[in-house]
Write a protein that holds these residues in place. Structure first.
Motif, PDB file in Angstrom:
ATOM      1  N   THR A 117      -1.601   7.471  -1.628  1.00 47.28           N
ATOM      2  CA  THR A 117      -2.362   8.123  -0.572  1.00 47.28           C
ATOM      3  C   THR A 117      -1.722   9.281  -0.049  1.00 47.28           C
ATOM      4  O   THR A 117      -0.550   8.959   0.523  1.00 47.28           O
ATOM      5  CB  THR A 117      -2.953   7.309   0.618  1.00 47.28           C
ATOM      6  OG1 THR A 117      -3.915   6.188  -0.162  1.00 47.28           O
ATOM      7  CG2 THR A 117      -3.710   8.106   1.801  1.00 47.28           C
ATOM      8  N   TRP A 118      -1.980  10.477   0.115  1.00 42.23           N
ATOM      9  CA  TRP A 118      -1.107  11.528   0.631  1.00 42.23           C
ATOM     10  C   TRP A 118      -1.407  11.820   2.028  1.00 42.23           C
ATOM     11  O   TRP A 118      -2.618  11.647   2.419  1.00 42.23           O
ATOM     12  CB  TRP A 118      -1.559  12.941  -0.270  1.00 42.23           C
ATOM     13  CG  TRP A 118      -0.861  14.198   0.155  1.00 42.23           C
ATOM     14  CD1 TRP A 118       0.544  14.287   0.012  1.00 42.23           C
ATOM     15  CD2 TRP A 118      -1.314  15.320   0.526  1.00 42.23           C
ATOM     16  NE1 TRP A 118       0.802  15.438   0.607  1.00 42.23           N
ATOM     17  CE2 TRP A 118      -0.252  16.032   1.063  1.00 42.23           C
ATOM     18  CE3 TRP A 118      -2.744  15.744   0.908  1.00 42.23           C
ATOM     19  CZ2 TRP A 118      -0.538  17.408   1.370  1.00 42.23           C
ATOM     20  CZ3 TRP A 118      -2.754  17.027   1.426  1.00 42.23           C
ATOM     21  CH2 TRP A 118      -1.756  17.759   1.520  1.00 42.23           C
ATOM     22  N   TRP A 119      -0.636  12.020   2.727  1.00 43.57           N
ATOM     23  CA  TRP A 119      -0.531  12.500   3.893  1.00 43.57           C
ATOM     24  C   TRP A 119       0.009  13.939   4.331  1.00 43.57           C
ATOM     25  O   TRP A 119       1.271  14.157   3.932  1.00 43.57           O
ATOM     26  CB  TRP A 119       0.254  11.543   5.113  1.00 43.57           C
ATOM     27  CG  TRP A 119      -0.568  10.247   5.277  1.00 43.57           C
ATOM     28  CD1 TRP A 119      -0.160   9.209   4.350  1.00 43.57           C
ATOM     29  CD2 TRP A 119      -1.220   9.526   6.261  1.00 43.57           C
ATOM     30  NE1 TRP A 119      -0.832   8.201   4.752  1.00 43.57           N
ATOM     31  CE2 TRP A 119      -1.576   8.396   5.905  1.00 43.57           C
ATOM     32  CE3 TRP A 119      -1.607  10.236   7.239  1.00 43.57           C
ATOM     33  CZ2 TRP A 119      -2.338   7.642   6.734  1.00 43.57           C
ATOM     34  CZ3 TRP A 119      -2.437   9.379   8.035  1.00 43.57           C
ATOM     35  CH2 TRP A 119      -2.702   8.058   7.782  1.00 43.57           C
ATOM     36  N   HIS A 126       1.747   4.866   0.327  1.00 43.89           N
ATOM     37  CA  HIS A 126       1.265   6.213   1.144  1.00 43.89           C
ATOM     38  C   HIS A 126       2.465   7.458   0.918  1.00 43.89           C
ATOM     39  O   HIS A 126       3.739   6.710   0.679  1.00 43.89           O
ATOM     40  CB  HIS A 126       1.188   6.116   2.631  1.00 43.89           C
ATOM     41  CG  HIS A 126       0.024   5.123   2.767  1.00 43.89           C
ATOM     42  ND1 HIS A 126      -1.195   5.444   3.169  1.00 43.89           N
ATOM     43  CD2 HIS A 126      -0.085   3.749   2.611  1.00 43.89           C
ATOM     44  CE1 HIS A 126      -1.934   4.300   3.371  1.00 43.89           C
ATOM     45  NE2 HIS A 126      -1.454   3.215   3.123  1.00 43.89           N
ATOM     46  N   GLU A 169      -1.773  10.481  -8.406  1.00 44.79           N
ATOM     47  CA  GLU A 169      -2.023   9.706  -7.409  1.00 44.79           C
ATOM     48  C   GLU A 169      -2.759   8.385  -7.561  1.00 44.79           C
ATOM     49  O   GLU A 169      -2.589   7.417  -7.079  1.00 44.79           O
ATOM     50  CB  GLU A 169      -3.040  10.497  -6.257  1.00 44.79           C
ATOM     51  CG  GLU A 169      -2.334  11.463  -5.426  1.00 44.79           C
ATOM     52  CD  GLU A 169      -3.000  12.037  -4.253  1.00 44.79           C
ATOM     53  OE1 GLU A 169      -2.454  12.750  -3.417  1.00 44.79           O
ATOM     54  OE2 GLU A 169      -4.238  11.718  -4.355  1.00 44.79           O
ATOM     55  N   GLU A 174       1.119  -1.110  -0.016  1.00 41.12           N
ATOM     56  CA  GLU A 174      -0.035   0.100   0.027  1.00 41.12           C
ATOM     57  C   GLU A 174       0.869   1.140   0.115  1.00 41.12           C
ATOM     58  O   GLU A 174       1.814   1.262   0.913  1.00 41.12           O
ATOM     59  CB  GLU A 174      -0.696  -0.072   1.238  1.00 41.12           C
ATOM     60  CG  GLU A 174      -1.939  -1.074   1.399  1.00 41.12           C
ATOM     61  CD  GLU A 174      -2.913  -0.971   2.665  1.00 41.12           C
ATOM     62  OE1 GLU A 174      -2.796   0.309   3.159  1.00 41.12           O
ATOM     63  OE2 GLU A 174      -3.551  -2.034   2.999  1.00 41.12           O
TER      64      GLU A 174
END
Length: 328
Positions: free
Chosen positions: A195-197, A177, A189, A175
């Motif tokens: 997934t952006w944090w 990130h 993306e 996964e």
């Protein structure tokens, strides 16, 4: 009458095809024994050269650049990173600085992925058993590592290298990130399944593997300090193929020794080739000699970029890979 050729000084040994082409084009002084130049030799080199071709092993600080002769007008760095050059001082002295970006993304991403796969599966320990002849045969409980598929990979920095790592990670079932100064376009993306944090701290607390792909700047020095490293799970792994100064190496070593991190794969170090001796002793750490960019193809492309930057400058134009203040 042909104009005089530029006097070019190269500080380290480069691949033979690159040196051969430089000899054809310039009045070049090479370094055949590949011994890094100390400050005295660097001062002598910049005293009467038109162009200096340094590498990451050459520290060109304000004091040294202050001794440059009036002829020096271009520092054509052999490498993408330029944190070893005081670019601001160079620009104040009307010395252009260029680098070789966009060449090593695939090579460095390959190396990062190799470390991501190797450390959780305990390849360094297995290889050491075979090297020393201590392996006595297969056992159901020997060298049990961790499955990669389903784990959360955190990518710090989603530039060219970070994206190349993300593209490699997805087929392995990781996964993806990421944290970066700016969020990338939603289409990027989606293509990477990333997934952006917005918060680095929050991402660190939730990932299983961290891979670092940011440059060394004043704002990234010890970005991974003791406080942030302690946010990571004790079962997490850290991989660094970017710049050693981004990680507090002493804090990392203490945590690895205390079992507060599961392992690390490192190709770069905070103090260059001077590595914390306690780090060398750890079986759950894979140490490599800064070889992320060490492919023949990549090093030749770097040399081609250096030559193009010098040739363009010689023709009176701006080098295509000039370092500008906004990059600092």
């Amino acid at each position: 009458m042909a104009p005089p050729r530029l006097k070019v000084v190269v500080t380290r040994r480069l691949p033979e095809p690159v040196e051969a082409r430089m000899r054809e084009l310039f009045d070049v002084t090479l370094n055949p024994d590949d011994t890094p130049m100390g400050p005295e030799k660097l001062v002598a080199a910049i005293a009467d050269a038109d162009v200096l071709v340094p590498t990451i092993t050459d520290r060109l600080d304000a004091r040294l650049l202050g001794q440059a002769g009036p002829r020096l007008k271009l520092i054509a760095n052999y490498g993408a990173g330029f944190d070893h050059i005081d670019v601001a001082t160079a620009l104040q002295r009307n010395i252009i600085v260029s680098n070789t970006p966009g060449v090593l993304a695939e090579d460095t991403a390959d190396m990062a992925m190799a470390l991501i796969l190797s450390v959780p599966r305990r390849l360094p320990e297995g290889a050491e058993l075979m090297r020393t002849g201590e392996w006595t045969g297969w056992s159901p409980t020997a060298l049990m590592g961790h499955r990669i598929a389903g784990k959360r990979l955190g990518i710090l920095g989603l530039g060219g290298i970070g994206r190349a790592v993300a593209a490699r990670a997805k087929p392995f079932g990781l996964e993806v990130h990421y944290h970066a100064r700016r969020r990338v376009h939603p289409e990027i993306e989606a293509g990477l399944g990333a997934t952006w944090w917005e918060s680095l701290d929050q991402m660190l607390a939730r990932i299983d593997i961290l891979t670092i792909h940011v440059p060394h700047t004043p704002s990234t020095f010890h970005l991974l300090n003791a406080r942030r490293l302690k946010l990571m799970k004790p079962t997490a792994y850290l991989v660094n193929t970017a710049r050693g100064e981004v990680v507090d190496e002493n804090a990392l070593t203490r945590m690895l020794r205390a079992g507060e991190l599961a392992g690390a794969g490192l190709d770069v170090y905070e103090h260059g080739h001077e590595i914390n001796p306690r780090l060398r002793e750890l079986p759950n750490v894979l140490l490599l000699p800064h070889m992320g960019s060490a492919t023949m193809e990549g090093r030749l492309e770097m040399g081609e970029k250096v030559i193009i930057n010098i040739k363009t400058f010689a023709d009176g134009h701006r080098p295509p890979d000039q370092v500008v203040p906004s990059m600092l």
